[in-house]
Design an enzyme around this catalytic site. Sequence first.
Site, PDB file in Angstrom:
ATOM      1  N   ILE A 142      -1.047  -1.816  -5.001  1.00 46.61           N
ATOM      2  CA  ILE A 142      -1.875  -2.442  -6.612  1.00 46.61           C
ATOM      3  C   ILE A 142      -2.087  -1.872  -7.576  1.00 46.61           C
ATOM      4  O   ILE A 142      -2.554  -2.020  -8.875  1.00 46.61           O
ATOM      5  CB  ILE A 142      -3.320  -2.725  -5.609  1.00 46.61           C
ATOM      6  CG1 ILE A 142      -4.199  -3.598  -6.926  1.00 46.61           C
ATOM      7  CG2 ILE A 142      -4.172  -0.899  -5.873  1.00 46.61           C
ATOM      8  CD1 ILE A 142      -5.313  -4.399  -6.043  1.00 46.61           C
TER       9      ILE A 142
ATOM     10  N   GLN B  25      -1.444   7.576   1.515  1.00 47.89           N
ATOM     11  CA  GLN B  25      -0.647   8.796   2.076  1.00 47.89           C
ATOM     12  C   GLN B  25       0.338   8.753   3.004  1.00 47.89           C
ATOM     13  O   GLN B  25       1.578   8.987   2.869  1.00 47.89           O
ATOM     14  CB  GLN B  25      -2.095   8.859   2.681  1.00 47.89           C
ATOM     15  CG  GLN B  25      -1.766  10.382   3.326  1.00 47.89           C
ATOM     16  CD  GLN B  25      -2.712  11.362   4.757  1.00 47.89           C
ATOM     17  OE1 GLN B  25      -3.267  10.487   5.412  1.00 47.89           O
ATOM     18  NE2 GLN B  25      -2.783  12.360   4.997  1.00 47.89           N
TER      19      GLN B  25
ATOM     20  N   GLY C 180       1.166  -0.928  -0.135  1.00 48.97           N
ATOM     21  CA  GLY C 180      -0.077   0.247   0.035  1.00 48.97           C
ATOM     22  C   GLY C 180       0.981   1.203  -0.493  1.00 48.97           C
ATOM     23  O   GLY C 180       0.315   2.593   0.162  1.00 48.97           O
TER      24      GLY C 180
ATOM     25  N   TYR D 239     -14.022   0.287   8.894  1.00 51.92           N
ATOM     26  CA  TYR D 239     -12.620   0.802   9.053  1.00 51.92           C
ATOM     27  C   TYR D 239     -11.873   1.273  10.634  1.00 51.92           C
ATOM     28  O   TYR D 239     -10.906  -0.185  11.119  1.00 51.92           O
ATOM     29  CB  TYR D 239     -12.216   2.086   8.825  1.00 51.92           C
ATOM     30  CG  TYR D 239     -11.171   2.603   9.000  1.00 51.92           C
ATOM     31  CD1 TYR D 239      -9.976   1.850   8.160  1.00 51.92           C
ATOM     32  CD2 TYR D 239     -10.558   3.523   9.899  1.00 51.92           C
ATOM     33  CE1 TYR D 239      -8.307   2.194   8.375  1.00 51.92           C
ATOM     34  CE2 TYR D 239      -9.426   4.026  10.107  1.00 51.92           C
ATOM     35  CZ  TYR D 239      -8.129   3.373   9.019  1.00 51.92           C
ATOM     36  OH  TYR D 239      -7.402   3.999   9.749  1.00 51.92           O
TER      37      TYR D 239
ATOM     38  N   LYS E 179      -9.414  -2.094  12.600  1.00 52.56           N
ATOM     39  CA  LYS E 179      -8.240  -1.821  13.632  1.00 52.56           C
ATOM     40  C   LYS E 179      -8.508  -2.318  14.196  1.00 52.56           C
ATOM     41  O   LYS E 179      -7.624  -3.040  14.831  1.00 52.56           O
ATOM     42  CB  LYS E 179      -8.281  -0.454  13.620  1.00 52.56           C
ATOM     43  CG  LYS E 179      -8.124   0.515  11.919  1.00 52.56           C
ATOM     44  CD  LYS E 179      -6.245  -0.014  11.175  1.00 52.56           C
ATOM     45  CE  LYS E 179      -6.322   0.515   9.646  1.00 52.56           C
ATOM     46  NZ  LYS E 179      -5.623   0.388   9.268  1.00 52.56           N
TER      47      LYS E 179
HETATM   48  N1  SER Z   1      -6.727   8.894   9.529  1.00 49.09           N
HETATM   49  C1  SER Z   1      -8.173   8.478   9.123  1.00 49.09           C
HETATM   50  C2  SER Z   1      -9.563   8.457   8.747  1.00 49.09           C
HETATM   51  O1  SER Z   1      -9.967   9.909   9.336  1.00 49.09           O
HETATM   52  C3  SER Z   1      -7.965   7.462  10.578  1.00 49.09           C
HETATM   53  O2  SER Z   1      -7.226   6.848  11.126  1.00 49.09           O
HETATM   54  O3  SER Z   1      -9.819   7.559   8.397  1.00 49.09           O
END
Ligand code: SER
Length: 313
Positions: free
Chosen positions: A37, A14, A10, A143, A147
């Site tokens: 990718i 960012q 990846g 997400y 995590k």
């Molecule tokens: N920067 C991430 C987001 O906003 C949080 O870890 O998804």
Amino acid sequence: MKKEKILVTGAGGQLGSELISGLWKYYGKENVIATDIKEPQGILSEGNFEILDVLKTSNLSALLKKNRFTQIYHLAAMLSAAGEKNPKMAWRLNMESLINVLDAAVEFKIEKVYWPSSIAVFGPSTPKVETPQHTIMDPITIYGISKQAGERWCEWYYKNHGLDVRSLRYPGIIGYKTKPGGGTTDYAVDIYWKALADKKYESFLKADTYLPMMYMPDAVKATIDLMECPKEKITIRSAYNISGMSFCPSEIASEIKKHISEFEITYLPDFRQAIADSWPKSLDDSIAQKDWGWQPEYDLKKMTNDIVKNLSV
Ligand code: SER
């Protein structure tokens, strides 16, 4: 210094795009292989690069067979806001790829693995101010759920396979070298681009929404410092809280106005407001300070000076 050979997944995201140059500086460009990718953009094309879909275990194994890696930085993931629009894909990418990497790391005897966690592991019932390392965690995004589960997997691999996997709960990371990538904290990236281009910005978060944030050079430094820390000093095998700064949209706007006096901010909160409201406002990172000496360098003022200077040229 011991010679390392590092695989980064990846790398086009960012964090990856900037961490790569930190890794080049620290370990030597020839010792880092960036993968993604997508075809490499910008700086990534200046170093070793391979296309890799981390969901394809055979491709990952082939790369590990070909090179004697000592470290893997597994960064490939889908962020919070993008993940809410594509929940099953976010879960699949974030979870399956992590397990693929952890399995491969055990099989190929990789010495150290880095995997980023996030403030998204916290949720509405988490104490919001100076959020402790160990506390209630009820993430509301896919997400964040991925995590949190990922943290448990990392600790499990450490305990059951002795895998030296390390992780940080990043706050919102602010860099100016890549465009925002589907996160909730990304307003604080976008605002600088829009301030310089249009002198105005419409915020998708309310004026007083405080979130923990960190400038990219601090995030890169934290990551390499953690990976360089002697193993016996690491006491957290889920993911460390780390703190940089904390601000809200009206505060970042005032700081930008000091440089661009015509700049105006307006507010039109959307679905990302609920995500931001579920996250901490600030973090207690005393364990990271104690274990590996964590100290951020940048506050809002210093970061804004640096970004405006670099984006203006
Ligand atoms: N920067 C991430 C987001 O906003 C949080 O870890 O998804």
